[in-house]
Design a protein around this motif. Structure first.
Motif, PDB file in Angstrom:
ATOM      1  N   LEU A  20       6.694  -8.571   6.466  1.00 24.24           N
ATOM      2  CA  LEU A  20       7.429  -7.516   6.828  1.00 24.24           C
ATOM      3  C   LEU A  20       8.847  -7.273   6.378  1.00 24.24           C
ATOM      4  O   LEU A  20       9.268  -6.327   5.925  1.00 24.24           O
ATOM      5  CB  LEU A  20       7.265  -7.406   8.438  1.00 24.24           C
ATOM      6  CG  LEU A  20       6.117  -6.941   8.982  1.00 24.24           C
ATOM      7  CD1 LEU A  20       5.816  -7.205  10.491  1.00 24.24           C
ATOM      8  CD2 LEU A  20       5.424  -5.468   8.596  1.00 24.24           C
ATOM      9  N   ASP A  21       9.486  -8.282   6.363  1.00 24.91           N
ATOM     10  CA  ASP A  21      10.722  -8.393   5.985  1.00 24.91           C
ATOM     11  C   ASP A  21      11.005  -8.084   4.571  1.00 24.91           C
ATOM     12  O   ASP A  21      12.023  -7.087   3.921  1.00 24.91           O
ATOM     13  CB  ASP A  21      11.436  -9.835   6.242  1.00 24.91           C
ATOM     14  CG  ASP A  21      13.215  -9.688   6.120  1.00 24.91           C
ATOM     15  OD1 ASP A  21      13.583  -8.837   6.611  1.00 24.91           O
ATOM     16  OD2 ASP A  21      13.397 -10.448   5.224  1.00 24.91           O
ATOM     17  N   THR A  22       9.721  -8.612   3.861  1.00 24.06           N
ATOM     18  CA  THR A  22       9.875  -8.499   2.307  1.00 24.06           C
ATOM     19  C   THR A  22       9.624  -6.951   1.936  1.00 24.06           C
ATOM     20  O   THR A  22      10.250  -6.215   1.304  1.00 24.06           O
ATOM     21  CB  THR A  22       9.010  -9.196   1.502  1.00 24.06           C
ATOM     22  OG1 THR A  22       9.139 -10.733   1.731  1.00 24.06           O
ATOM     23  CG2 THR A  22       8.705  -8.921   0.180  1.00 24.06           C
ATOM     24  N   LEU A  23       8.786  -6.450   2.698  1.00 21.42           N
ATOM     25  CA  LEU A  23       8.342  -4.917   2.633  1.00 21.42           C
ATOM     26  C   LEU A  23       9.477  -4.095   2.923  1.00 21.42           C
ATOM     27  O   LEU A  23       9.814  -3.222   2.083  1.00 21.42           O
ATOM     28  CB  LEU A  23       7.101  -4.812   3.441  1.00 21.42           C
ATOM     29  CG  LEU A  23       6.575  -3.254   3.538  1.00 21.42           C
ATOM     30  CD1 LEU A  23       6.394  -2.738   2.261  1.00 21.42           C
ATOM     31  CD2 LEU A  23       5.475  -2.967   4.703  1.00 21.42           C
ATOM     32  N   GLY A  24       9.932  -4.238   3.935  1.00 24.88           N
ATOM     33  CA  GLY A  24      11.376  -3.452   4.349  1.00 24.88           C
ATOM     34  C   GLY A  24      12.532  -3.513   3.360  1.00 24.88           C
ATOM     35  O   GLY A  24      12.982  -2.400   3.014  1.00 24.88           O
ATOM     36  N   THR A  25      12.646  -4.787   3.119  1.00 24.21           N
ATOM     37  CA  THR A  25      13.872  -5.024   2.003  1.00 24.21           C
ATOM     38  C   THR A  25      13.553  -4.004   0.709  1.00 24.21           C
ATOM     39  O   THR A  25      14.579  -3.439   0.138  1.00 24.21           O
ATOM     40  CB  THR A  25      14.077  -6.142   1.817  1.00 24.21           C
ATOM     41  OG1 THR A  25      14.512  -6.843   2.901  1.00 24.21           O
ATOM     42  CG2 THR A  25      15.365  -6.495   0.927  1.00 24.21           C
ATOM     43  N   ILE A  26      12.365  -4.161   0.182  1.00 25.52           N
ATOM     44  CA  ILE A  26      11.901  -3.381  -0.954  1.00 25.52           C
ATOM     45  C   ILE A  26      12.054  -1.863  -0.709  1.00 25.52           C
ATOM     46  O   ILE A  26      12.669  -1.138  -1.530  1.00 25.52           O
ATOM     47  CB  ILE A  26      10.558  -3.904  -1.585  1.00 25.52           C
ATOM     48  CG1 ILE A  26      10.450  -5.072  -1.858  1.00 25.52           C
ATOM     49  CG2 ILE A  26      10.084  -2.736  -2.404  1.00 25.52           C
ATOM     50  CD1 ILE A  26       9.376  -5.557  -2.344  1.00 25.52           C
ATOM     51  N   LEU A  27      11.618  -1.513   0.479  1.00 29.05           N
ATOM     52  CA  LEU A  27      11.667   0.014   0.826  1.00 29.05           C
ATOM     53  C   LEU A  27      13.024   0.635   0.965  1.00 29.05           C
ATOM     54  O   LEU A  27      13.527   1.879   0.403  1.00 29.05           O
ATOM     55  CB  LEU A  27      10.854   0.261   1.872  1.00 29.05           C
ATOM     56  CG  LEU A  27       9.395   0.185   1.860  1.00 29.05           C
ATOM     57  CD1 LEU A  27       8.687   0.288   3.426  1.00 29.05           C
ATOM     58  CD2 LEU A  27       8.568   1.089   1.006  1.00 29.05           C
ATOM     59  N   MET A  28      13.824  -0.304   1.352  1.00 29.36           N
ATOM     60  CA  MET A  28      15.242   0.022   1.692  1.00 29.36           C
ATOM     61  C   MET A  28      16.266   0.070   0.390  1.00 29.36           C
ATOM     62  O   MET A  28      17.061   0.946   0.216  1.00 29.36           O
ATOM     63  CB  MET A  28      15.917  -0.690   2.604  1.00 29.36           C
ATOM     64  CG  MET A  28      15.961  -0.284   4.156  1.00 29.36           C
ATOM     65  SD  MET A  28      16.998  -1.049   5.377  1.00 29.36           S
ATOM     66  CE  MET A  28      16.627  -2.800   5.140  1.00 29.36           C
ATOM     67  N   THR A  29      15.884  -0.849  -0.678  1.00 31.87           N
ATOM     68  CA  THR A  29      16.693  -1.037  -1.577  1.00 31.87           C
ATOM     69  C   THR A  29      16.358  -0.484  -2.895  1.00 31.87           C
ATOM     70  O   THR A  29      16.952  -0.301  -3.930  1.00 31.87           O
ATOM     71  CB  THR A  29      17.176  -2.764  -1.839  1.00 31.87           C
ATOM     72  OG1 THR A  29      15.780  -3.185  -2.160  1.00 31.87           O
ATOM     73  CG2 THR A  29      17.606  -3.135  -0.588  1.00 31.87           C
ATOM     74  N   GLU A  30      14.848  -0.176  -3.046  1.00 28.27           N
ATOM     75  CA  GLU A  30      14.333   0.021  -4.498  1.00 28.27           C
ATOM     76  C   GLU A  30      13.501   1.298  -4.325  1.00 28.27           C
ATOM     77  O   GLU A  30      13.000   1.786  -5.598  1.00 28.27           O
ATOM     78  CB  GLU A  30      13.452  -1.054  -5.010  1.00 28.27           C
ATOM     79  CG  GLU A  30      14.198  -2.286  -4.934  1.00 28.27           C
ATOM     80  CD  GLU A  30      13.452  -3.527  -5.602  1.00 28.27           C
ATOM     81  OE1 GLU A  30      12.745  -3.341  -6.819  1.00 28.27           O
ATOM     82  OE2 GLU A  30      13.535  -4.726  -5.106  1.00 28.27           O
ATOM     83  N   ILE A  31      13.459   2.078  -3.129  1.00 26.90           N
ATOM     84  CA  ILE A  31      12.505   3.238  -3.269  1.00 26.90           C
ATOM     85  C   ILE A  31      13.735   4.721  -3.101  1.00 26.90           C
ATOM     86  O   ILE A  31      14.387   4.611  -1.974  1.00 26.90           O
ATOM     87  CB  ILE A  31      11.605   2.983  -2.395  1.00 26.90           C
ATOM     88  CG1 ILE A  31      10.454   2.057  -2.540  1.00 26.90           C
ATOM     89  CG2 ILE A  31      10.638   4.468  -2.090  1.00 26.90           C
ATOM     90  CD1 ILE A  31      10.161   2.243  -4.069  1.00 26.90           C
ATOM     91  N   GLY A  32      13.464   5.614  -3.667  1.00 27.44           N
ATOM     92  CA  GLY A  32      14.074   6.870  -3.259  1.00 27.44           C
ATOM     93  C   GLY A  32      13.479   7.484  -2.379  1.00 27.44           C
ATOM     94  O   GLY A  32      12.778   7.089  -1.293  1.00 27.44           O
ATOM     95  N   GLY A  33      14.028   8.821  -2.114  1.00 30.36           N
ATOM     96  CA  GLY A  33      13.766   9.803  -1.226  1.00 30.36           C
ATOM     97  C   GLY A  33      14.050   9.451   0.379  1.00 30.36           C
ATOM     98  O   GLY A  33      14.893   8.371   0.386  1.00 30.36           O
ATOM     99  N   SER A  34      13.718  10.157   1.116  1.00 29.43           N
ATOM    100  CA  SER A  34      14.132  10.074   2.734  1.00 29.43           C
ATOM    101  C   SER A  34      13.613   8.704   3.172  1.00 29.43           C
ATOM    102  O   SER A  34      13.996   8.181   4.268  1.00 29.43           O
ATOM    103  CB  SER A  34      14.185  11.098   3.351  1.00 29.43           C
ATOM    104  OG  SER A  34      12.870  11.621   3.526  1.00 29.43           O
ATOM    105  N   MET A  35      12.217   8.687   2.881  1.00 24.84           N
ATOM    106  CA  MET A  35      11.389   7.753   3.496  1.00 24.84           C
ATOM    107  C   MET A  35      11.464   6.020   3.322  1.00 24.84           C
ATOM    108  O   MET A  35      11.329   5.417   4.268  1.00 24.84           O
ATOM    109  CB  MET A  35       9.951   8.030   3.533  1.00 24.84           C
ATOM    110  CG  MET A  35       9.362   9.446   3.755  1.00 24.84           C
ATOM    111  SD  MET A  35       9.945   9.919   5.407  1.00 24.84           S
ATOM    112  CE  MET A  35       8.554   9.004   6.171  1.00 24.84           C
ATOM    113  N   GLY A  36      12.158   6.010   2.144  1.00 23.72           N
ATOM    114  CA  GLY A  36      12.502   4.577   1.829  1.00 23.72           C
ATOM    115  C   GLY A  36      13.406   3.788   2.949  1.00 23.72           C
ATOM    116  O   GLY A  36      12.979   2.649   3.401  1.00 23.72           O
ATOM    117  N   PRO A  37      14.669   4.428   3.227  1.00 26.76           N
ATOM    118  CA  PRO A  37      15.225   3.811   4.408  1.00 26.76           C
ATOM    119  C   PRO A  37      14.786   3.720   5.645  1.00 26.76           C
ATOM    120  O   PRO A  37      14.900   2.813   6.388  1.00 26.76           O
ATOM    121  CB  PRO A  37      16.611   4.693   4.229  1.00 26.76           C
ATOM    122  CG  PRO A  37      16.583   5.209   2.903  1.00 26.76           C
ATOM    123  CD  PRO A  37      15.200   5.451   2.459  1.00 26.76           C
TER     124      PRO A  37
END
Length: 213
Positions: A65-82
């Motif tokens: 879950l930590d790996t997934l969360g870090t990728i979504l926060m740092t590498e994905i655009g849009g509002s949903m990543g963060p």
């Protein structure tokens, strides 16, 4: 008391990622009706990247879950990543160091994720967002647990409430984000975030259910 093993549950995140990737076109189609149409693309990109990094590593649920969360926060655009990024990293933090995950730990995990989202966003229940899925799901889980139901029964209640919450967005007017500009025209369409959240909560809970001892 029913529990499942944190150390051997990392594959739940792989199953979740697979489900999101498979729903890429559907999520973007929904988003395209009242948003900018990239929700499925962005989600599939982030979850797909996480899947590639996690495959074959046999990590704990917390680490995955930590790996997934870090990728979504740092590498994905849009509002949903963060938003999803902080949710998953908060989930991971509550599970870190826990050997056997019970219903109380699962509830703490869910609440931490919700609080993380609320700390960085201004949406409330009824604004036609992922919170219309997440909040009822957590409330249903806690109510079942408080009523003396088993962990398995509480997970079933969570999934049912998440799907009902998702469906409730059909009858809501968007108050947040790009869709809010449409006003009443946003009625009659599912919210993409609420829909992806229902998929996530269902996969997470089905994975837990299948591992309960």
């Amino acid at each position: 008391m029913q529990t499942f093993n944190n150390a051997t549950a990392g594959d739940i995140v792989l199953a979740m990622a697979d489900r999101i990737v498979k729903n890429r076109a559907y999520l973007s189609e929904i988003d395209g009706k009242i948003g900018d149409g990239d929700h499925g693309v962005n989600m599939a990109k982030g979850f797909g990247m996480a899947s590639e990094r996690l495959k074959g590593k046999n990590l704990s649920l917390a680490a995955s879950l930590d790996t997934l969360g870090t990728i979504l926060m740092t590498e994905i655009g849009g509002s949903m990543g963060p938003l999803y990024g902080v949710m998953f990293t908060e989930f991971a933090e509550k599970l870190e160091g826990v050997e056997a995950i019970d219903s109380a730990t699962y509830s703490r995990m869910l609440h931490a994720g919700l609080e993380g989202i609320q700390a960085i966003g201004s949406a409330k229940l009824g604004d036609k967002t992922l919170l219309d899925t997440l909040i009822p799901a957590i409330e249903a889980f806690d109510a079942a647990d408080a009523a003396g139901k088993s962990f398995a029964e509480a997970l079933d209640a969570l999934v049912a409430a998440a799907e009902a919450g998702r469906d409730s967005t059909l009858n809501l007017v968007a108050k947040i984000g790009r869709a809010s500009r449409l006003g009443e025209r946003s009625l009659g369409v599912l919210d993409a975030g609420a829909t992806s959240c229902a998929i996530i909560l269902k996969e997470l809970s089905l994975g837990a259910l299948s591992r309960l001892q």
